[in-house]
Design an enzyme around this catalytic site. Structure first.
Site, short mmCIF file in Angstrom:
data_model
loop_
_atom_site.label_atom_id
_atom_site.label_comp_id
_atom_site.label_asym_id
_atom_site.label_seq_id
_atom_site.Cartn_x
_atom_site.Cartn_y
_atom_site.Cartn_z
CD GLU A 199 -31.66 -21.94 -10.80
OE1 GLU A 199 -31.15 -20.79 -10.86
OE2 GLU A 199 -31.30 -22.78 -9.96
CG HIS A 203 -31.56 -17.16 -8.52
ND1 HIS A 203 -31.14 -16.45 -7.42
CD2 HIS A 203 -31.30 -18.47 -8.25
CE1 HIS A 203 -30.64 -17.29 -6.52
NE2 HIS A 203 -30.73 -18.51 -7.00
#
Length: 725
Positions: free
Chosen positions: A499, A502
């Site tokens: 994550e 991202h």
């Protein structure tokens, strides 16, 4: 103390409530519609030729007007995911049809479309645009076509109805999964606790306390009845940390099966739970309706099927190309997967399991890890306290990209006390953006992990307005218990790194045109490249040294455990790959080749894919599809293959670091400048080739997955290199 830059435009969550957000969203939609009305009115007076310069000015103004909508709706959508309650859910769902109608009007607004087209048609003017603006114009024109701008009026109205209904159905699908997950509770007897780890017992005890509180609050039990329950009171739930603690470690096979069955039948005909209104949570009809409406949408737009719509905005060229990619990869993974299964079956016999079942897999896999690699996730969990992992993660990206992270949580407003806020700075102390971590599982929060690019980098000189990127990074990790910080499994460490990859893609962009800044405008099958790429540093010994420190002794992960962890990297990789391909192929086929779009047809397609791909049987009652939020309530419809596609890209990108050194600052700078900084301002294929100097090859993926040796002598797979177009 670090001051908060006003260009971050942070939300005051303490002063934010659903009704206020509803008003702001409604007002923002009105402002957008008013602008479209003016454009339409002026179009009646325009000649056939629209001035490209004025057209661009109008587009930039419209982009600026829509900032208010993006902001208010982004906050409401986020809260509905992380702090869902009846009021938030009601407001969120009430606004969905209005948002859908507005989005459809924008996409079908001929005068607005004409402005974009005028810019594209004026080749001399178009050539003067910065690359990001030019790319945004190209993508917008494609979006107009996919929104039905060229359809006759009656078909545009039908398209609008389909879009509105789809948005509501997807939200209801997601609600059903959340409600079904939270509805299941199973108080446990002492004899059912055998095999559970200390951390697992703490999770179940914490779930028991939450269960007591809910029972009391709901009036289901009196205080006297609550007081009569034992302490600790162990309760199993379907929240992922608890579910995994039981299915991985509980010796009670029947208990494991009970939880497995509850998990894979959520929101299906086998799930008897209801929502607060007493309504069924079964997603069967919703799934069928979603697929039928997507098919109608495809036909309206002149596509053969919905998969073609999905792929029209991705790197992959066709359904056939994606299906071939998946099936070829399955062929390469199958020999390893069969070895994986045989290894589990052999170990299972030692535990008197003659026929291995899905609810045995995680349990037996853990036993094999302990036996073969002397590795237990529970044994290494104390070496990965969350604060240390976060500090190490920040140290890694500082070495790679020359950036620094500073926490600034206490003096800013957050939606929950567990949330942390950070600012990201460049090497010259220039502020790049901000991000929130919301990492722990709790009631009212949907499962999984995700990054929400809430606020993009954006600049408007005419309005003297600038905003820096801000994002939310969300997980469902094991919370802090028994006075200790949250202790992560290595799988959870990988999720955090994923994550954060991202997040870096969103935060490090230098693009100021919002439509192509950060992750915006990036082809969906390439958007996972930076996230999967970031996971590599949680496997490298130099990276692990930075993120590991025993919670009590401060000792880094010992060499024997590090060696065991690295040796086990590809443990069960064959079966895991086949599982991902099973999901991806099912998703592709129900959107491309399946004539029967009813529930029976969906299940038949899933079974056909399993017959082709899976090497281990699945119980007849398994209703995995009913909880497949990625494709029925997320953005992955006919795009779930993107995970494997992007994994190929990320493995090949990381192989450059393997060649140059994993902390090579020159290579890190190149990755930042060619991938992370440019966002969607160039095609993903161009970005990748600018970094790697060539097209992508599958070789690194096969090597990272441990398949290269296995398939070397497989005649059916003589060709091991594939160019990604």
């Amino acid at each position: 103390m670090t001051t908060i830059d006003p260009n971050l435009h942070l939300i005051d969550f303490d002063a934010t409530d659903p009704i206020d957000l509803q008003i702001k969203v409604t007002d923002a939609i009105k402002q957008g519609n008013d602008f479209l009305d003016k454009v339409a009115a002026s179009a009646d007076k325009e000649s056939n030729t629209i001035n490209a310069k004025q057209a661009l000015s109008d587009i930039i103004m419209f982009d600026h007007i829509n900032l208010a909508l993006d902001r208010s709706w982004g906050v409401l959508s986020h809260l509905n995911s992380v702090m869902s309650n009846d009021e938030i859910r009601h407001v969120h769902h009430e606004l969905l049809p209005k948002l859908s109608a507005y989005g459809t009007r924008v996409g079908q607004h001929q005068p607005l479309f004409n402005r974009y087209q005028a810019i594209a048609d004026d080749k001399e003017f178009f050539a003067t645009l910065e690359p990001a603006r030019a790319r945004a114009i190209e993508l917008a024109l494609q979006s107009f076509e996919l929104s039905g701008v060229a359809l006759p009026k009656d078909k545009q109205e039908k398209f609008a109805d389909i879009q509105s209904t789809l948005s509501t159905l997807s939200a209801t699908f997601s609600d059903h999964i959340l409600d079904a997950t939270q509805a299941f509770v199973l108080p446990l007897q002492q004899e059912q606790l055998a095999g559970l780890t200390t951390s697992g017992l703490a999770l179940l005890a914490d779930a028991g306390e939450q269960y007591k509180s809910r029972e009391l609050a709901n009036g289901t039990r009196t205080q006297a009845e609550i007081d009569a329950l034992p302490t600790p009171y162990y309760v199993a739930t379907l929240n992922i940390p608890v579910y995994l603690a039981v299915t991985t470690h509980a010796d009670d096979r029947k208990l494991r099966e009970t939880l497995y069955r509850a998990y894979v039948t959520r929101a299906s005909e086998f799930d008897q739970h209801t929502n607060a209104k007493g309504e069924s949570l079964n997603n069967a009809d919703i799934m069928s309706q979603i697929l039928q409406l997507r098919e109608q949408k495809a036909q309206l737009l002149g596509f053969e099927n919905y998969a073609e719509i999905s792929l029209s905005t991705k790197m992959a060229d066709s359904v056939a190309e994606v299906e071939t990619f998946l099936r070829n990869l399955a062929t390469k993974a199958t020999p390893t997967a069969k070895q994986d299964l045989a290894q589990l079956q052999e170990c299972a016999r030692d535990y008197n399991i003659t026929e291995l079942q899905p609810w045995d897999s995680a349990y037996i896999a853990e036993k094999v890890k302990q036996d073969k690699f002397s590795l237990s996730q529970e044994e290494i969990r104390p070496y990965f306290p969350l604060p240390k992992v976060i500090d190490g993660l920040f140290a890694i990206v500082e070495r790679l990209y020359g950036i620094t992270v500073q926490e600034h949580s206490e003096s800013i407003s957050r939606w929950h006390e567990d949330v942390r806020f950070y600012q990201l700075f460049d090497a010259d102390d220039n502020l790049l953006g901000g991000f929130y971590f919301d990492l722990f599982a709790r009631s009212g929060k949907r499962g999984g992990a995700w990054m929400s690019g809430f606020q993009s980098r954006y600049s408007n000189k005419e309005q003297a307005y600038q905003q820096l990127p801000v994002c939310f990074m969300v997980g469902n990790f094991t919370p802090a218990l028994d006075g200790q910080p949250s202790l992560l499994t290595h799988d959870e460490v990988l999720t955090l790194f994923h994550e954060f990859g991202h997040g870096l893609h969103h935060l490090l962009t230098q693009v100021t045109v919002g439509d192509v800044a950060g992750v915006n405008g990036v082809e969906w099958d390439a958007v996972e490249l930076p996230s999967q790429f970031m996971e590599n540093w949680a496997w490298e010994s130099d990276g692990i040294a930075l993120i590991s420190s025993h919670v009590e002794t401060g000792e880094p992960l010992p060499k024997d455990k590090l060696d065991a962890l690295l040796a086990a990297k590809n443990f069960q990789s064959g079966m895991q790959t086949l599982r991902q391909i099973e999901f991806a192929l099912f998703d592709l086929l129900i959107h491309a080749h399946t004539p029967a779009l009813d529930y029976a047809g969906i299940l038949a397609t899933l079974q056909a894919v399993r017959d082709d791909i899976a090497i281990m049987g699945t119980p007849d009652y398994n209703r995995f599809a009913n909880g497949f939020s990625h494709i029925f309530a997320g953005g992955y419809a006919a795009g779930y293959y993107s995970y494997k596609w992007a994994e190929l890209l990320s493995a090949d990108a990381f192989s450059k670091f393997e060649e140059d050194g994993i902390f090579n600052p020159i290579t890190g700078k190149a990755f930042r400048e060619t991938i992370l900084s440019v966002g969607g301002s160039l095609p993903a294929k161009t970005n990748f080739e600018n970094f790697r100097g060539r097209s992508a090859s599958i070789d690194a993926l096969l090597r990272h997955s441990g398949f290269d040796d296995t398939v070397a002598n497989t005649a059916a797979n003589a060709q091991t290199t594939r160019e990604v177009s």
